[in-house]
Design a protein around this motif. Sequence first.
Motif, short mmCIF file in Angstrom:
data_model
loop_
_atom_site.label_atom_id
_atom_site.label_comp_id
_atom_site.label_asym_id
_atom_site.label_seq_id
_atom_site.Cartn_x
_atom_site.Cartn_y
_atom_site.Cartn_z
N LEU A 153 0.81 -1.21 0.00
CA LEU A 153 0.00 0.00 0.00
C LEU A 153 0.85 1.27 0.00
CD1 LEU A 153 -2.69 -1.13 2.61
CD2 LEU A 153 -2.86 -1.16 0.12
N MET A 154 1.99 1.22 0.70
CA MET A 154 2.89 2.38 0.78
C MET A 154 4.33 1.88 0.61
SD MET A 154 1.13 4.58 3.89
CE MET A 154 2.37 5.89 3.75
N PRO A 155 4.72 1.54 -0.61
CA PRO A 155 6.05 0.93 -0.82
C PRO A 155 7.21 1.85 -0.50
CG PRO A 155 4.99 1.48 -2.91
CD PRO A 155 3.96 1.67 -1.85
N ASP A 156 7.00 3.15 -0.53
CA ASP A 156 8.08 4.09 -0.22
C ASP A 156 8.17 4.42 1.26
OD1 ASP A 156 8.74 4.24 -2.91
OD2 ASP A 156 7.35 5.91 -3.27
N PHE A 157 7.31 3.80 2.05
CA PHE A 157 7.30 4.14 3.48
C PHE A 157 7.49 2.91 4.36
CE2 PHE A 157 5.56 5.41 7.56
CZ PHE A 157 5.97 6.72 7.69
N TRP A 158 6.62 1.90 4.17
CA TRP A 158 6.70 0.70 5.01
C TRP A 158 7.56 -0.38 4.35
CZ3 TRP A 158 5.35 1.79 9.63
CH2 TRP A 158 4.27 2.62 9.91
N GLU A 159 8.28 -1.10 5.17
CA GLU A 159 9.14 -2.18 4.67
C GLU A 159 8.56 -3.56 4.96
OE1 GLU A 159 13.94 -3.05 4.48
OE2 GLU A 159 13.11 -1.87 6.13
N TYR A 160 7.82 -3.69 6.08
CA TYR A 160 7.26 -4.98 6.47
C TYR A 160 5.79 -4.81 6.86
CZ TYR A 160 12.24 -5.96 6.95
OH TYR A 160 13.59 -6.06 6.72
N PRO A 161 4.93 -5.76 6.48
CA PRO A 161 3.54 -5.72 6.94
C PRO A 161 3.43 -6.27 8.36
CG PRO A 161 3.85 -7.62 5.53
CD PRO A 161 5.17 -6.88 5.55
N THR A 162 2.65 -5.63 9.18
CA THR A 162 2.51 -6.09 10.57
C THR A 162 1.05 -6.17 11.01
OG1 THR A 162 2.86 -3.82 11.35
CG2 THR A 162 4.76 -5.26 11.31
N VAL A 163 0.12 -6.08 10.10
CA VAL A 163 -1.30 -6.26 10.43
C VAL A 163 -1.94 -6.91 9.21
CG1 VAL A 163 -3.50 -5.12 10.91
CG2 VAL A 163 -1.41 -4.29 12.01
N SER A 164 -2.70 -7.95 9.44
CA SER A 164 -3.19 -8.53 10.69
C SER A 164 -2.04 -9.08 11.53
CB SER A 164 -4.17 -9.66 10.39
OG SER A 164 -5.29 -9.18 9.69
N MET A 165 -2.36 -9.28 12.80
CA MET A 165 -1.32 -9.61 13.76
C MET A 165 -0.49 -10.81 13.34
SD MET A 165 0.27 -9.03 16.47
CE MET A 165 1.46 -9.96 17.42
N GLY A 166 -1.11 -11.78 12.68
CA GLY A 166 -0.39 -12.97 12.29
C GLY A 166 0.76 -12.73 11.34
N LEU A 167 0.72 -11.63 10.60
CA LEU A 167 1.79 -11.35 9.64
C LEU A 167 3.12 -11.07 10.33
CD1 LEU A 167 -0.06 -9.07 7.05
CD2 LEU A 167 0.78 -11.39 6.69
#
Length: 221
Positions: A196-210
Amino acid sequence: MDNETYTHTDSPSDVISVPHGLEDTQIQEWLESLDSCWSRAGRKWRPEILERLRAHATVAGIDLPFSANTPYANTIPARLEPLFPGDQQLERRIKSLIRWNALAMVVRANRVEHNIGGHISTYASAATLYEVGFNHFFRGRSEEFEGDTVYFQGHAAPGIYARAFLEGRISPQKLENFRRELKTGGGLSSYPHPWLMPDFWEYPTVSMGLSPLMAILSGAV
């Protein structure tokens, strides 16, 4: 004697209940003997004295109270703690601004569209932890270093956005469009996600299981 108490210091907080059948003066003498040993032995030998007392009691068949609380591996006494490396007043001021901006961003978004959510309290309760990390621990990627792997708590995303805004990395318009990415001028995704924001976030952390799955996979690689 059931409610008798004693203290070997001047501090009221050091008052300890006397077990049944023991006189206050007896325990006082034992504590004074222990204080005398400590004063002669020096600070670094005090733990060994206590450990030998514990071992002696065990050999004598005395049942010691069980305690599951053990020191952390990196726990050090306050006297060995170094001075804070930064400017505490300045960092506290910055933290207050970020916390306020995070709250304002979520509240304003919900005034425009009801039930949009945003998790106000998560970052507010963890702001100090994050600021110490950003200011003194987290290392970004460079040509010489691949950067630290940091999984940000998803519900704390408003605080991370608010910090980026203070740094000039996020526009006021995007802040206004929190959780509304398709609005004119763009917006901010609800949670950390590089799709969703490739220039900002490096790893997904929601949903919690991710988060744990990503951590396990990156560790395995």
